[in-house]
Design a protein around this motif. Structure first.
Motif, mmCIF file in Angstrom:
data_model
loop_
_atom_site.group_PDB
_atom_site.id
_atom_site.type_symbol
_atom_site.label_atom_id
_atom_site.label_comp_id
_atom_site.label_asym_id
_atom_site.label_seq_id
_atom_site.Cartn_x
_atom_site.Cartn_y
_atom_site.Cartn_z
ATOM 1 N N ALA B 160 -39.477 -17.547 54.542
ATOM 2 C CA ALA B 160 -38.746 -16.818 53.499
ATOM 3 C C ALA B 160 -38.269 -15.468 54.029
ATOM 4 N N GLU B 179 -44.782 -7.692 59.024
ATOM 5 C CA GLU B 179 -45.645 -8.887 59.006
ATOM 6 C C GLU B 179 -47.062 -8.459 59.373
ATOM 7 N N LYS B 180 -48.039 -8.959 58.623
ATOM 8 C CA LYS B 180 -49.390 -8.470 58.904
ATOM 9 C C LYS B 180 -50.042 -9.161 60.103
ATOM 10 N N HIS B 187 -46.674 -20.089 57.716
ATOM 11 C CA HIS B 187 -47.261 -21.427 57.785
ATOM 12 C C HIS B 187 -46.404 -22.396 58.584
ATOM 13 N N THR B 194 -41.535 -31.545 59.797
ATOM 14 C CA THR B 194 -41.433 -31.202 58.381
ATOM 15 C C THR B 194 -40.856 -32.385 57.610
ATOM 16 N N PHE B 195 -41.426 -32.568 56.400
ATOM 17 C CA PHE B 195 -40.902 -33.639 55.547
ATOM 18 C C PHE B 195 -39.562 -33.208 55.010
ATOM 19 N N THR B 343 -44.580 -12.785 50.758
ATOM 20 C CA THR B 343 -45.890 -12.833 51.402
ATOM 21 C C THR B 343 -46.567 -14.200 51.338
ATOM 22 N N LYS B 422 -46.289 -37.138 54.904
ATOM 23 C CA LYS B 422 -45.890 -36.801 56.274
ATOM 24 C C LYS B 422 -47.061 -36.987 57.231
ATOM 25 N N ASP B 515 -54.409 -11.114 49.553
ATOM 26 C CA ASP B 515 -54.146 -9.719 49.176
ATOM 27 C C ASP B 515 -53.007 -9.601 48.172
ATOM 28 N N ILE B 519 -50.731 -6.273 46.940
ATOM 29 C CA ILE B 519 -49.284 -6.230 47.099
ATOM 30 C C ILE B 519 -48.625 -5.989 45.744
ATOM 31 N N ALA B 555 -43.068 -18.825 48.671
ATOM 32 C CA ALA B 555 -44.253 -19.353 48.017
ATOM 33 C C ALA B 555 -45.104 -18.280 47.349
ATOM 34 N N LYS B 560 -43.914 -23.877 46.722
ATOM 35 C CA LYS B 560 -42.628 -24.547 46.941
ATOM 36 C C LYS B 560 -42.506 -24.965 48.399
ATOM 37 N N ASP B 561 -41.604 -25.893 48.642
ATOM 38 C CA ASP B 561 -41.437 -26.394 50.004
ATOM 39 C C ASP B 561 -40.411 -25.538 50.754
ATOM 40 N N ILE B 562 -40.165 -25.907 51.989
ATOM 41 C CA ILE B 562 -39.293 -25.073 52.816
ATOM 42 C C ILE B 562 -37.849 -25.026 52.282
HETATM 43 C C1 LIG Z 1 -50.427 -28.356 55.152
HETATM 44 C C2 LIG Z 1 -49.057 -27.998 54.720
HETATM 45 C C3 LIG Z 1 -47.955 -28.708 55.176
HETATM 46 C C4 LIG Z 1 -46.664 -28.420 54.760
HETATM 47 N N1 LIG Z 1 -45.619 -29.150 55.226
HETATM 48 C C5 LIG Z 1 -44.365 -28.894 54.790
HETATM 49 C C6 LIG Z 1 -43.246 -29.677 55.213
HETATM 50 O O1 LIG Z 1 -43.419 -30.577 56.026
HETATM 51 N N2 LIG Z 1 -42.012 -29.430 54.722
HETATM 52 C C7 LIG Z 1 -41.809 -28.442 53.803
HETATM 53 O O2 LIG Z 1 -40.690 -28.255 53.341
HETATM 54 N N3 LIG Z 1 -42.844 -27.646 53.373
HETATM 55 C C8 LIG Z 1 -44.103 -27.852 53.848
HETATM 56 N N4 LIG Z 1 -45.144 -27.067 53.410
HETATM 57 C C9 LIG Z 1 -44.849 -25.921 52.538
HETATM 58 C C10 LIG Z 1 -44.450 -24.691 53.398
HETATM 59 O O3 LIG Z 1 -45.570 -24.285 54.121
HETATM 60 C C11 LIG Z 1 -43.967 -23.547 52.531
HETATM 61 O O4 LIG Z 1 -42.864 -23.952 51.777
HETATM 62 C C12 LIG Z 1 -43.520 -22.329 53.335
HETATM 63 O O5 LIG Z 1 -44.466 -22.001 54.303
HETATM 64 C C13 LIG Z 1 -43.304 -21.132 52.438
HETATM 65 O O6 LIG Z 1 -42.839 -20.059 53.210
HETATM 66 P P1 LIG Z 1 -43.135 -18.538 52.858
HETATM 67 O O7 LIG Z 1 -42.403 -17.739 53.840
HETATM 68 O O8 LIG Z 1 -42.852 -18.308 51.431
HETATM 69 O O9 LIG Z 1 -44.731 -18.351 53.023
HETATM 70 P P2 LIG Z 1 -45.655 -18.352 54.311
HETATM 71 O O10 LIG Z 1 -45.302 -19.423 55.232
HETATM 72 O O11 LIG Z 1 -47.052 -18.346 53.762
HETATM 73 O O12 LIG Z 1 -45.370 -16.962 55.025
HETATM 74 C C14 LIG Z 1 -45.797 -15.749 54.481
HETATM 75 C C15 LIG Z 1 -45.894 -14.712 55.567
HETATM 76 O O13 LIG Z 1 -46.192 -13.446 54.991
HETATM 77 C C16 LIG Z 1 -47.236 -12.830 55.715
HETATM 78 N N5 LIG Z 1 -47.959 -11.908 54.838
HETATM 79 C C17 LIG Z 1 -48.826 -12.215 53.839
HETATM 80 N N6 LIG Z 1 -49.300 -11.100 53.269
HETATM 81 C C18 LIG Z 1 -48.715 -10.067 53.899
HETATM 82 C C19 LIG Z 1 -48.820 -8.657 53.747
HETATM 83 N N7 LIG Z 1 -49.610 -8.117 52.851
HETATM 84 N N8 LIG Z 1 -48.078 -7.870 54.572
HETATM 85 C C20 LIG Z 1 -47.278 -8.421 55.516
HETATM 86 N N9 LIG Z 1 -47.150 -9.745 55.696
HETATM 87 C C21 LIG Z 1 -47.864 -10.568 54.891
HETATM 88 C C22 LIG Z 1 -48.069 -13.975 56.205
HETATM 89 O O14 LIG Z 1 -48.846 -13.596 57.306
HETATM 90 C C23 LIG Z 1 -47.002 -15.000 56.552
HETATM 91 O O15 LIG Z 1 -46.515 -14.820 57.853
HETATM 92 C C24 LIG Z 1 -46.453 -27.370 53.820
HETATM 93 C C25 LIG Z 1 -47.565 -26.633 53.362
HETATM 94 C C26 LIG Z 1 -48.847 -26.934 53.799
HETATM 95 C C27 LIG Z 1 -50.018 -26.158 53.261
#
Ligand SMILES: Cc1cc2nc3c(=O)[nH]c(=O)nc-3n(C[C@H](O)[C@H](O)[C@H](O)COP(=O)(O)OP(=O)(O)OC[C@H]3O[C@@H](n4cnc5c(N)ncnc54)[C@H](O)[C@@H]3O)c2cc1C
Ligand code: FES
Lengths: 177, 667
Positions: B160, B179-180, B187, B194-195, B343, B422, B515, B519, B555, B560-562
């Motif tokens: 995101a 980024e922390k 993730h 990825t699915f 986050t 997947k 956290d 936040i 998320a 939510k998914d990617i």
């Molecule tokens: C096991 C598993 C498999 C998955 N497989 C798929 C898939 O195949 N296809 C798909 O579409 N989706 C999949 N997903 C869902 C996917 O992981 C999420 O949609 C996606 O990671 C969301 O992205 P994001 O950036 O919102 O969150 P995140 O990926 O959680 O990234 C958040 C980032 O913010 C950072 N952060 C957190 N707190 C702080 C802070 N206080 N200060 C600074 N930085 C901070 C974290 O370190 C992290 O780097 C899967 C999820 C899981 C659990």
């Protein structure tokens, strides 16, 4: 706020008494929670009316006194949870005032159930419902507060006393003459 | 400005009550409300209409203002949080000051929450009376415009944050990405595929990660945290704490020779990126494609930090002298116009579901662990093996772990069905094992998702419908010996089954990050009941928050998914662009001011202001209020003993008249 204002308006008892609760809700948490209660269609007692303020810290004790003086049976203040105030600490200031005011109201014979402060966050629509319902229940149990009527009585009493004092004063001065 | 009534002293108020289709009119007798309000002093016109917010509704207000010479307007409809702006704009377009308007909430606060039509109607009339009394006193106000600093802070470098950062940077805006963790990627960086397309996660993510690293408009601070936020939309002053890596960023080229040279010959410590499935040294890089390509030293584990007696072979090896054991944390101060919070989430900790035996039975894995196992660059080089290193013959995947359950989280985590499919596919592909999926309901809504489900069924993966009761290692029969036994009621055949497997995968759900409360407070946001950040409106403002200039994506807002995450990140970036490109933003004029003649100089307000907006002019013995710093809570107003502090939009007399209106007995 003063007693004579309320007395002038008068709160003629209605045919059928319905509790009247005035609620001051902060914009960011509790008012939003009330909106959420609405969106979630959580039915609850209709016997309360919300006045929106930006923060619970804006609630001047005079607003509370005025509401009672004009016939509210209870007053509710809703604010963000401690630590969550949109303005950092308005709710703490509200809490301080609340405690003082509650004691003062107690001195006037207003039961403490009639004046409540509740922390309700934006996600707690359900809590708006339970708080309002329990407050209205308390009020129904306590019955009408009817402060406007009482204030009128107290005003009359004071008028009598003042009249008596000035009579005596006149007597005294005429004797002296 | 057109204000006839101000001159002759009698207001001309127009009142409008909205049906909102059946939403209001189904409960509140709107005609009765309009009739009752028509009799209130000052009201010259009182109407009811189907949809006040619609174009004809707004037009009606504008026409009436002109033709009926209205000077005040009251609309009883939905929540002001939804449409106050709409009606203020209509009032302004009709030629009045936008603030000669008051809104009455008879939908969220009345028709939607009360059963009895008579009570609801009475309440609507009371609220309308309060508004009519109040609006008479409304002052004409000007909205202050604040300039928007064309820089953005993005918190969280998952997909995101990465996507939003690249969008904004390519539009020419300055971006600070904080980024922390030591690397961005979130993730997604841990996944192999990825699915539903099974495209390689690294192939689509790592190019974006390096684009972030090299983009001239992006300042990337990893291993950093936001510690303080001050100011307001257009001008947030943010403090970022950058933890020491003990490696000089400007010098390290990521050759990784220091890791090789470390006195620890083998990795010994919990490897966070691999969920502990691998071991790393005290000097390490989270994973080969980590961005930025910088090593770091964990001072809790490094011998030099613990005893000061290490041979420091790492530092010796580095010909750029990049290792600096004396490095301290750095504090950065930045000014940005807007913030995007991205986050992310955490998976439900397996301690919350003890009956599945995670931690007690070694071959119960979490899905994230298996993501690392199937990953070619993971700790096993892509081999799916048990903790003993054997290829499993049968694998059970348990869905909805910590989701859709009163005891843990009630919500559906939305991605687990799909990632379980997947993983089922990948495990089967890697090992040829029999794979059993234990599901509650299959939730595969999404483009190509249901088709993917059918494909995995065609692969020969087994599907058993039922919530697993427990996982045990207690064999009843010889073929259960040495296996993990999954006990479940198969609700399709109506029988309890015991399924012996070699490996169990827990499809743990998504929940707010550890956290998230911190936040939330930092950026003055709200959370919905599950603890995910609350959007301003679930449909119409899904990436806005209640704090102007603060947006959410990914998320952290809900599971939510990617694809959805990326869409939301794009939306948040677009909102920020709209804000920045507008150049300025109008502020709600609810600030306080001091009527100097009435100020007694008691100073009681000064300590109360959390923004230090009030100071004391010792020479004149008066309090001074800096409107630019005031955020308009009104706390000082409520506490001023001489009543010399006033608040625009929430004047004492306005609120008193509201109280009076609410409590005036019906005659
Ligand atoms: C096991 C598993 C498999 C998955 N497989 C798929 C898939 O195949 N296809 C798909 O579409 N989706 C999949 N997903 C869902 C996917 O992981 C999420 O949609 C996606 O990671 C969301 O992205 P994001 O950036 O919102 O969150 P995140 O990926 O959680 O990234 C958040 C980032 O913010 C950072 N952060 C957190 N707190 C702080 C802070 N206080 N200060 C600074 N930085 C901070 C974290 O370190 C992290 O780097 C899967 C999820 C899981 C659990
Ligand atoms: S904003 Fe809710 S109590 Fe201050």
């Amino acid at each position: 706020m003063s007693a004579h204002v309320a007395a002038r308006e008068g709160a003629a008892p209605r045919a059928e008494w319905k509790p009247r609760v005035v609620a001051f809700f902060c914009n960011w948490c509790t008012y939003t929670a009330a909106d959420l209660a609405g969106v979630s269609r959580l039915k609850h007692s209709p016997h309360f009316r919300i006045i929106r303020v930006m923060c619970s810290g804006r609630v001047d004790p005079q607003f509370v006194m005025d509401a009672f003086a004009r016939g509210a049976d209870a007053v509710l203040i809703g604010g963000c949870h401690p630590g969550d105030c949109h303005y950092m600490e308005g709710n703490y200031n509200c809490l301080r005032r609340f405690h003082l005011l509650q004691r003062m109201l107690g001195q006037m014979g207003i039961e403490k159930e009639r004046f409540r402060l509740e922390w309700i966050s934006a996600s707690e629509g359900e809590r708006v419902k339970t708080v309002v319902n329990s407050l209205v229940e308390d009020v129904v149990r306590l019955g009408p507060l009817a402060l406007p009527g009482r204030l009128r009585e107290w005003d009359r009493e004071i008028d009598h006393l003042e009249a008596a004092v000035s009579e005596r004063h006149e007597e005294a001065t005429s004797h002296a003459r | 400005m057109f204000e006839p009534a101000q001159q002759n002293g009698s207001p001309r108020i127009g009142f409008y009550v909205c049906h909102c289709g059946h939403n209001i009119a189904g409960k509140v007798d709107v005609t009765a409300v309009a009739q009752a309000v028509a009799r209130f002093p000052g009201v010259v016109l009182s109407r009811d209409y189907k949809y006040m917010c619609s174009d004809p509704g707004q037009q009606m207000i504008m026409d009436d203002i002109r033709e009926q010479k209205l000077d005040r307007v009251v609309v009883a409809s939905c929540s002001p949080l939804l449409h106050e702006h709409t009606f203020r704009t209509a009032v302004a377009r009709g030629g009045l000051n936008a603030f000669h308007f008051q809104m009455v909430n008879i939908r969220e606060n009345v028709s939607w929450v009360h059963d009895d039509p008579a009570d609801a109607t009475e309440k609507a009339v009371d609220l309308a009376r309060a508004a009519v009394r109040r609006v008479r006193l409304h002052r004409a106000l000007e909205q202050k415009k604040v300039p928007i600093t064309p820089a953005v802070l993005i918190v969280g470098g998952g997909i995101a944050g990465i996507h939003a950062a690249l969008t904004l940077a390519s539009a020419g805006k300055k971006v600070y990405l904080v980024e922390k963790e030591p690397t961005i990627g979130g993730h997604m960086a841990k996944f192999d595929k990825t699915f539903p397309t099974l495209d390689c996660a690294a192939c689509i993510l790592t190019p974006k990660m390096s684009a972030v690293r090299s983009h001239p408009n992006i300042t990337l601070w990893t291993y950093s945290e936001v510690t303080k936020v001050e100011g307001f939309v257009g001008r947030y002053r943010v403090t970022v704490k950058r933890k020491p890596r003990y490696v000089i960023e400007e010098l390290c080229v990521g050759c990784l020779e220091c890791i090789e040279a470390c006195v620890f010959k083998e990795g010994k410590f919990y490897d966070e990126f691999n969920q502990g499935l691998g071991k790393r040294k005290p000097v390490y890089i989270p994973f080969p494609q980590a961005t930025p390509q910088l090593v770091l030293i964990d001072p809790e584990q490094c011998i030099e930090f613990k005893s000061g007696k290490c041979k420091k072979t790492c530092a010796e090896k580095c010909d750029r002298d990049a290792i600096d054991f004396k490095q301290t944390e750095r504090i950065e101060q930045i000014e940005v116009g807007a913030v995007i919070v991205a986050t992310g989430f955490q998976t439900v900790p397996s301690e919350k579901v003890p009956f599945y035996g995670y931690g007690r039975m070694p071959n119960v894995f979490t899905a994230l662990e298996v993501e690392r196992l199937v990953n070619a660059s993971g700790p096993t080089g892509g081999q799916v093996v048990t903790r003993e290193g054997k290829a499993p013959k049968a694998v059970g995947i348990i869905h909805c772990v910590g989701s859709r359950d009163e005891k843990t989280n009630r919500w559906c985590s939305r991605v687990c069905c799909m990632y379980s499919l997947k993983l089922a596919h990948l495990i089967k592909e890697h090992t040829g094992a029999e794979v059993f999926n234990f599901y509650t309901d299959m939730r595969t809504a999404g483009k190509g998702y249901e088709e993917f489900f059918y494909k995995v069924m065609d692969d020969g993966v087994h599907f058993i419908r039922g919530r697993v009761a427990e996982v045990s290692d207690w064999a009843f029969t010889p073929d259960e010996e040495g296996k993990l036994v999954i006990r479940v009621e198969d609700t399709l055949i109506g029988r309890v089954r015991r399924v012996p497997v070699d490996m169990v995968v827990l499809a743990t759900g998504l929940e707010p990050g550890p956290d998230s409360q911190q936040i939330r407070r930092l950026f003055n946001m709200s959370c919905s009941s599950e603890g995910f950040f609350l959007e301003r409106h679930p449909k119409l403002a899904p990436v806005d928050t209640f704090t102007d200039g603060v947006y959410i994506a990914g998320a952290c807002q809900s599971p939510k998914d990617i694809p959805d995450t990326v869409a939301q990140a794009g939306a948040a970036a677009a909102q920020v662009l709209a804000l920045i490109d507008a150049g300025s933003k109008e502020l709600e004029p609810n600030t306080a001011y001091i009527v100097e003649e009435e100020c007694s100089g008691c100073k009681s307000c000064i300590a109360l202001c959390p923004y230090t907006a009030i100071s004391f002019d010792a020479a004149r013995k008066k309090a001074l209020l800096n409107e630019a710093l005031c955020k308009g809570c009104g706390t000082c107003v409520a506490s001023c003993p001489s009543g010399s502090i006033r608040q625009n939009l929430f004047q004492d007399d306005e609120i008193f008249s509201e109280i009076e209106g609410l409590l005036t007995p019906v005659t």
